[in-house]
Design a protein around this motif. Structure first.
Motif: not given
Length: 264
Positions: A14, A16, A18, A129-130, A135, A205, A207-208
């Motif tokens: 996790f 920036e 991923i 979630w990944i 996102h 949270t 996620l990128n």
């Protein structure tokens, strides 16, 4: 360079963005470094993730006999409300089931193609979630076992989706949602046995994902039928490799396949 191994779910970090890693028996491949490179994938056989034999994969990386026999493929994996370890009741292997089911679980909201409810072990946040290509995500409740998480998910999915539209997720066709507002809206539907576990004050949270170009019309690669594919890798989202010609390959859905991966 040629890498040979059995496909398993990509490992992630996790960061920036991923970071993704494909792990073979003798190789540890940092997939982010292969973005904008041309790859060739060739399907050469099978290896069941349980028994290790070269047998046709049935589901979840397992051959048919292992899928129906091994505790790691029990029905409660996909349907946590069927968990029974908290009752000291065995499904396939009580020791294994207690180890997995009797630990903290999270019921969450994730936004990938739409807002959906899901369940995961607390230790798998934010990995879950990944893997779903979300996102943004937020925890709703934290409970002490899988059963309580399961009955919460069942209660909530009457009011929010519990599936992801993989094509929409890969097109990045999504709208930012206020998940804290969603959480408050759904609070009233949480079962009475779980209400004391509601999480009041955590934040979303975000996620990128490492994607240079999203596919307009994603088409799924089936290596069992096509055997060999060559394309330029332009991104990774969820457990999907995204190629320049809009071909996408779901690594997790192909666990147990033996492949040759060549960087051209």
């Amino acid at each position: 360079m040629i890498y040979t191994g059995v496909l398993t779910k990509m490992q992630t970090e996790f960061l920036e963005p991923i970071q993704y890693y494909l792990v073979f028996e003798n190789d540890f491949i940092h997939m982010n470094q292969l973005i904008n490179k041309t790859l060739e994938m060739k399907h050469t056989g099978y290896q069941c993730l349980s028994c290790g034999l070269n047998k046709l994969i049935y589901r979840q990386g397992f051959c048919k006999s292992c899928f129906f026999d091994k505790p790691v493929a029990g029905d409660w994996i996909m349907r946590p409300e069927l968990s029974t370890a908290h009752l000291d009741k065995e499904d396939r292997d009580l020791e294994y089931e207690k180890k997995v089911q009797l630990q903290p679980h999270i019921v969450y909201l994730a936004n990938s193609s739409n807002v959906k409810v899901g369940v995961t072990r607390k230790s798998q946040v934010p990995t879950r979630w990944i893997d779903q290509g979300a996102h943004e995500a937020i925890e709703i409740v934290e409970v002490p076992n899988r059963y309580l998480a399961g009955i919460t998910e069942v209660a909530l999915k009457d009011h929010v989706a519990d599936k992801t539209n993989w094509r929409k997720m890969l097109r990045n066709d999504n709208v930012d949602e206020d998940l804290t507002e969603w959480r408050q809206r759904l609070k009233t539907y949480i079962p009475d046995d779980v209400k004391d576990y509601f999480i009041e004050n955590n934040a979303e949270t975000h996620l990128n994902f490492p994607v240079e170009h999203y596919p307009e019309k994603p088409k799924s690669l089936n290596l069992k039928k096509q055997v060999t594919y060559t394309g330029k890798l332009v991104g990774i989202k969820g457990q999907y490799l995204i190629f320049e010609d809009d071909t996408v390959f779901n690594v997790r859905a192909n666990e147990g396949l033996v492949v040759d991966l060549t960087v051209l």
